[in-house]
Motif scaffolding. Structure first.
Motif, PDB file in Angstrom:
ATOM      1  N   GLU A  18      -4.040   2.738  -2.957  1.00 13.34           N
ATOM      2  CA  GLU A  18      -3.978   1.300  -2.689  1.00 13.34           C
ATOM      3  C   GLU A  18      -3.457   0.539  -3.907  1.00 13.34           C
ATOM      4  O   GLU A  18      -2.631  -0.377  -3.778  1.00 13.34           O
ATOM      5  N   LYS A  19      -3.936   0.909  -5.086  1.00 14.00           N
ATOM      6  CA  LYS A  19      -3.478   0.255  -6.319  1.00 14.00           C
ATOM      7  C   LYS A  19      -1.982   0.480  -6.521  1.00 14.00           C
ATOM      8  O   LYS A  19      -1.241  -0.443  -6.887  1.00 14.00           O
ATOM      9  N   ASN A  20      -1.511   1.699  -6.263  1.00 11.51           N
ATOM     10  CA  ASN A  20      -0.093   2.004  -6.427  1.00 11.51           C
ATOM     11  C   ASN A  20       0.766   1.247  -5.419  1.00 11.51           C
ATOM     12  O   ASN A  20       1.848   0.758  -5.759  1.00 11.51           O
ATOM     13  N   PHE A  21       0.296   1.135  -4.190  1.00 16.84           N
ATOM     14  CA  PHE A  21       1.026   0.366  -3.180  1.00 16.84           C
ATOM     15  C   PHE A  21       1.155  -1.088  -3.614  1.00 16.84           C
ATOM     16  O   PHE A  21       2.249  -1.667  -3.558  1.00 16.84           O
ATOM     17  N   GLU A  22       0.038  -1.690  -4.016  1.00 16.08           N
ATOM     18  CA  GLU A  22       0.042  -3.103  -4.392  1.00 16.08           C
ATOM     19  C   GLU A  22       0.998  -3.358  -5.557  1.00 16.08           C
ATOM     20  O   GLU A  22       1.723  -4.354  -5.564  1.00 16.08           O
ATOM     21  N   GLU A  23       1.003  -2.452  -6.520  1.00 21.85           N
ATOM     22  CA  GLU A  23       1.860  -2.664  -7.687  1.00 21.85           C
ATOM     23  C   GLU A  23       3.340  -2.563  -7.316  1.00 21.85           C
ATOM     24  O   GLU A  23       4.155  -3.367  -7.757  1.00 21.85           O
ATOM     25  N   ASP A  41      12.437  -8.942   5.578  1.00 21.78           N
ATOM     26  CA  ASP A  41      11.260  -9.789   5.420  1.00 21.78           C
ATOM     27  C   ASP A  41      10.226  -8.975   4.644  1.00 21.78           C
ATOM     28  O   ASP A  41       9.535  -8.131   5.210  1.00 21.78           O
ATOM     29  N   TRP A  42      10.118  -9.222   3.351  1.00 19.56           N
ATOM     30  CA  TRP A  42       9.272  -8.375   2.491  1.00 19.56           C
ATOM     31  C   TRP A  42       7.783  -8.571   2.797  1.00 19.56           C
ATOM     32  O   TRP A  42       6.992  -7.630   2.697  1.00 19.56           O
ATOM     33  N   LYS A  43       7.390  -9.789   3.176  1.00 20.92           N
ATOM     34  CA  LYS A  43       5.996 -10.025   3.577  1.00 20.92           C
ATOM     35  C   LYS A  43       5.668  -9.236   4.838  1.00 20.92           C
ATOM     36  O   LYS A  43       4.568  -8.663   4.968  1.00 20.92           O
ATOM     37  N   LYS A  44       6.609  -9.174   5.762  1.00 20.69           N
ATOM     38  CA  LYS A  44       6.398  -8.385   6.976  1.00 20.69           C
ATOM     39  C   LYS A  44       6.282  -6.903   6.640  1.00 20.69           C
ATOM     40  O   LYS A  44       5.485  -6.183   7.269  1.00 20.69           O
ATOM     41  N   GLN A  45       7.043  -6.432   5.654  1.00 24.03           N
ATOM     42  CA  GLN A  45       6.922  -5.034   5.234  1.00 24.03           C
ATOM     43  C   GLN A  45       5.509  -4.764   4.703  1.00 24.03           C
ATOM     44  O   GLN A  45       4.929  -3.712   4.970  1.00 24.03           O
ATOM     45  N   TYR A  46       4.960  -5.723   3.990  1.00 27.66           N
ATOM     46  CA  TYR A  46       3.586  -5.577   3.498  1.00 27.66           C
ATOM     47  C   TYR A  46       2.612  -5.482   4.680  1.00 27.66           C
ATOM     48  O   TYR A  46       1.758  -4.589   4.730  1.00 27.66           O
ATOM     49  N   ASP A  47       2.740  -6.415   5.616  1.00 24.58           N
ATOM     50  CA  ASP A  47       1.826  -6.438   6.766  1.00 24.58           C
ATOM     51  C   ASP A  47       1.940  -5.174   7.604  1.00 24.58           C
ATOM     52  O   ASP A  47       0.961  -4.741   8.217  1.00 24.58           O
ATOM     53  N   THR A  48       3.119  -4.570   7.621  1.00 24.71           N
ATOM     54  CA  THR A  48       3.333  -3.356   8.422  1.00 24.71           C
ATOM     55  C   THR A  48       2.776  -2.120   7.726  1.00 24.71           C
ATOM     56  O   THR A  48       2.121  -1.279   8.363  1.00 24.71           O
ATOM     57  N   TYR A  49       3.015  -2.004   6.418  1.00 20.48           N
ATOM     58  CA  TYR A  49       2.720  -0.737   5.741  1.00 20.48           C
ATOM     59  C   TYR A  49       1.430  -0.731   4.923  1.00 20.48           C
ATOM     60  O   TYR A  49       0.872   0.344   4.681  1.00 20.48           O
ATOM     61  N   ARG A  50       0.934  -1.906   4.526  1.00 21.43           N
ATOM     62  CA  ARG A  50      -0.307  -1.906   3.745  1.00 21.43           C
ATOM     63  C   ARG A  50      -1.487  -1.307   4.512  1.00 21.43           C
ATOM     64  O   ARG A  50      -2.282  -0.534   3.942  1.00 21.43           O
ATOM     65  N   PRO A  51      -1.645  -1.595   5.833  1.00 20.53           N
ATOM     66  CA  PRO A  51      -2.777  -1.002   6.557  1.00 20.53           C
ATOM     67  C   PRO A  51      -2.704   0.523   6.663  1.00 20.53           C
ATOM     68  O   PRO A  51      -3.718   1.172   6.959  1.00 20.53           O
ATOM     69  N   LYS A  52      -1.551   1.100   6.433  1.00 20.87           N
ATOM     70  CA  LYS A  52      -1.406   2.549   6.521  1.00 20.87           C
ATOM     71  C   LYS A  52      -1.941   3.268   5.279  1.00 20.87           C
ATOM     72  O   LYS A  52      -2.083   4.492   5.265  1.00 20.87           O
ATOM     73  N   VAL A  53      -2.214   2.496   4.221  1.00 24.95           N
ATOM     74  CA  VAL A  53      -2.643   3.082   2.949  1.00 24.95           C
ATOM     75  C   VAL A  53      -4.146   2.869   2.760  1.00 24.95           C
ATOM     76  O   VAL A  53      -4.637   1.732   2.805  1.00 24.95           O
ATOM     77  N   THR A  54      -4.863   3.964   2.546  1.00 26.43           N
ATOM     78  CA  THR A  54      -6.297   3.915   2.274  1.00 26.43           C
ATOM     79  C   THR A  54      -6.592   4.754   1.031  1.00 26.43           C
ATOM     80  O   THR A  54      -5.695   5.363   0.451  1.00 26.43           O
ATOM     81  N   ARG A  55      -7.842   4.795   0.648  1.00 30.51           N
ATOM     82  CA  ARG A  55      -8.230   5.601  -0.515  1.00 30.51           C
ATOM     83  C   ARG A  55      -7.982   7.085  -0.271  1.00 30.51           C
ATOM     84  O   ARG A  55      -7.825   7.855  -1.215  1.00 30.51           O
ATOM     85  N   THR A  57      -5.387   8.328   1.462  1.00 32.96           N
ATOM     86  CA  THR A  57      -3.963   8.625   1.663  1.00 32.96           C
ATOM     87  C   THR A  57      -3.495   9.644   0.625  1.00 32.96           C
ATOM     88  O   THR A  57      -3.693   9.455  -0.579  1.00 32.96           O
ATOM     89  N   SER A  58      -2.853  10.713   1.075  1.00 34.93           N
ATOM     90  CA  SER A  58      -2.372  11.748   0.165  1.00 34.93           C
ATOM     91  C   SER A  58      -1.099  11.287  -0.548  1.00 34.93           C
ATOM     92  O   SER A  58      -0.441  10.323  -0.114  1.00 34.93           O
ATOM     93  N   ASN A  59      -0.757  11.977  -1.620  1.00 26.17           N
ATOM     94  CA  ASN A  59       0.480  11.651  -2.333  1.00 26.17           C
ATOM     95  C   ASN A  59       1.699  11.793  -1.429  1.00 26.17           C
ATOM     96  O   ASN A  59       2.620  10.975  -1.472  1.00 26.17           O
ATOM     97  N   GLY A  60       1.715  12.836  -0.631  1.00 27.06           N
ATOM     98  CA  GLY A  60       2.834  13.039   0.287  1.00 27.06           C
ATOM     99  C   GLY A  60       2.953  11.919   1.297  1.00 27.06           C
ATOM    100  O   GLY A  60       4.049  11.431   1.579  1.00 27.06           O
ATOM    101  N   GLU A  61       1.805  11.497   1.843  1.00 22.87           N
ATOM    102  CA  GLU A  61       1.803  10.395   2.814  1.00 22.87           C
ATOM    103  C   GLU A  61       2.227   9.088   2.150  1.00 22.87           C
ATOM    104  O   GLU A  61       2.990   8.308   2.730  1.00 22.87           O
ATOM    105  N   LEU A  62       1.751   8.846   0.931  1.00 29.89           N
ATOM    106  CA  LEU A  62       2.092   7.612   0.228  1.00 29.89           C
ATOM    107  C   LEU A  62       3.587   7.548  -0.075  1.00 29.89           C
ATOM    108  O   LEU A  62       4.217   6.498   0.099  1.00 29.89           O
ATOM    109  N   PHE A  63       4.143   8.665  -0.505  1.00 33.31           N
ATOM    110  CA  PHE A  63       5.575   8.698  -0.793  1.00 33.31           C
ATOM    111  C   PHE A  63       6.377   8.368   0.460  1.00 33.31           C
ATOM    112  O   PHE A  63       7.330   7.587   0.419  1.00 33.31           O
ATOM    113  N   GLU A  64       5.966   8.912   1.599  1.00 36.87           N
ATOM    114  CA  GLU A  64       6.674   8.661   2.856  1.00 36.87           C
ATOM    115  C   GLU A  64       6.537   7.196   3.278  1.00 36.87           C
ATOM    116  O   GLU A  64       7.490   6.584   3.768  1.00 36.87           O
ATOM    117  N   ILE A  65       5.374   6.605   3.071  1.00 38.27           N
ATOM    118  CA  ILE A  65       5.169   5.184   3.392  1.00 38.27           C
ATOM    119  C   ILE A  65       6.069   4.311   2.526  1.00 38.27           C
ATOM    120  O   ILE A  65       6.714   3.373   3.015  1.00 38.27           O
TER     121      ILE A  65
END
Length: 348
Positions: A18-23, A41-55, A57-65
């Motif tokens: 989550e910290k890496n996504f936010e940064e 629309d960068w705000k829309k990208q946040y709304d779409t992909y931020r919910p997919k990231v949790t504590r 989330t694997s490195n592989g999944e995060l890279f794909e997101i």
């Protein structure tokens, strides 16, 4: 015991998805200037992909997101690099769509194409192009014209570049025209581009303008900086110039095209440049992944921004695989035809 816990806590913070996504998202939000231009629309990208990231989330999944979120930018200066680990190879992503030039030619075929260029030059009275004191400048001439190929615009010492330009311009200053070939140029330093163009300059002119994104919002830029070209060195060539380009000319190569376009007697033949002018802002995430983004906006002397479009040509002419089979580079043929039709203006 305290020291061990501190190390564990640090490791947890570094891996925190989550910290890496936010940064990553915030850096692009603050520093990337081309969301509107690239219709994202960068705000829309946040709304779409931020919910997919949790504590969890694997490195592989995060890279794909991250890849999915960045993909619509279609910007070759956007890059994401995850270093190799004990259980996974190095991963790399850029959202850039492959340029037409690279879709037409493999790396091996690009080398063959430039051999065809050399063959075409020799067939039209030129010497074989050779490397100069500056390795990235290849040069030859015929009785009437000069030919310069610029491989890239960095990695050369100032003294070597000056010596090469002294030799080239001294040799062609009284010729009837010159072909400058920047096809497939990956870019480099704006200052190197300006240094070369100054040897072809008749008087001081605006080369281009640039401003840098420094915060969120449409108006969060530094003040505009203006670059100039002006005569430099013992001799200049101020006659007709043909510039050869294609859509795999990037960054500093595009700044070169943008600046030389301001000179009189310049005709651009080929295809538009790629459309990514900015230097890259390089950053590192807490988990160690590196990423890059465009953060500067370039304008022509007339305040036209060619980001995402590239510097346009005067005569559109594309290289094809059949050029290699036929043993003739049609862009060289066209360039020589243009130069022969022009009377030389100015002196050296």
């Amino acid at each position: 015991m305290t020291c061990t816990c501190a190390k564990i806590d640090t490791a947890m913070i570094i891996r925190n998805p989550e910290k890496n996504f936010e940064e990553l998202w915030k850096t692009f939000h603050n520093r990337y200037p081309f969301f509107e231009l690239r219709n994202v629309d960068w705000k829309k990208q946040y709304d779409t992909y931020r919910p997919k990231v949790t504590r969890e989330t694997s490195n592989g999944e995060l890279f794909e997101i991250f890849c999915q979120m960045l993909a619509p930018l279609n910007d070759g200066h956007v890059e994401l690099i995850a270093k190799a680990t004990s259980d996974r190879k190095r991963r790399y992503f850029t959202p850039e769509k492959k340029p037409k030039f690279w879709r037409e030619f493999t790396s091996r075929e690009i080398k063959q194409l430039f051999k065809t260029t050399e063959k075409t030059l020799v067939a039209n009275g030129f010497e074989q192009p050779t490397e100069t004191q500056a390795w990235m400048l290849h040069y030859c001439r015929s009785r009437a014209f000069g030919y310069i190929r610029i491989l890239e615009l960095e990695g050369v010492k100032k003294g070597s570049l000056t010596a090469a330009l002294d030799r080239i311009v001294g040799d062609i200053k009284d010729s009837d025209g010159v072909v400058i070939d920047i096809r497939n140029n990956p870019g480099g330093d704006d200052s190197t581009a300006i240094t070369i163009i100054n040897r072809f300059c008749d008087r001081k002119r605006v080369a281009f303008h640039r401003k840098t994104k420094i915060g969120p919002g449409e108006d969060a830029f530094t003040s505009r900086k203006t670059w100039h070209i002006e005569p430099q060195g013992d001799a200049q060539f101020t006659g007709p110039i043909v510039l050869l380009t294609c859509d795999s000319v990037f960054s500093g190569g595009e700044a070169f095209a943008l600046a030389i376009k301001q000179l009189p007697h310049v005709t651009i033949i080929g295809d538009h440049t790629n459309g990514i002018f900015s230097y890259q802002l390089e950053k590192k995430l807490p988990n160690g992944w590196r990423y890059c983004l465009s953060y500067q906006k370039y304008f022509s002397a007339q305040m036209v921004c060619y980001e995402g479009k590239g510097v346009p040509v005067d005569i559109k002419l594309l290289n094809k695989k059949t050029d290699i089979e036929n043993g003739v580079d049609p862009l060289i043929i066209c360039a020589l035809k243009v130069l022969k039709s022009k009377k030389r203006g100015g002196g050296g």
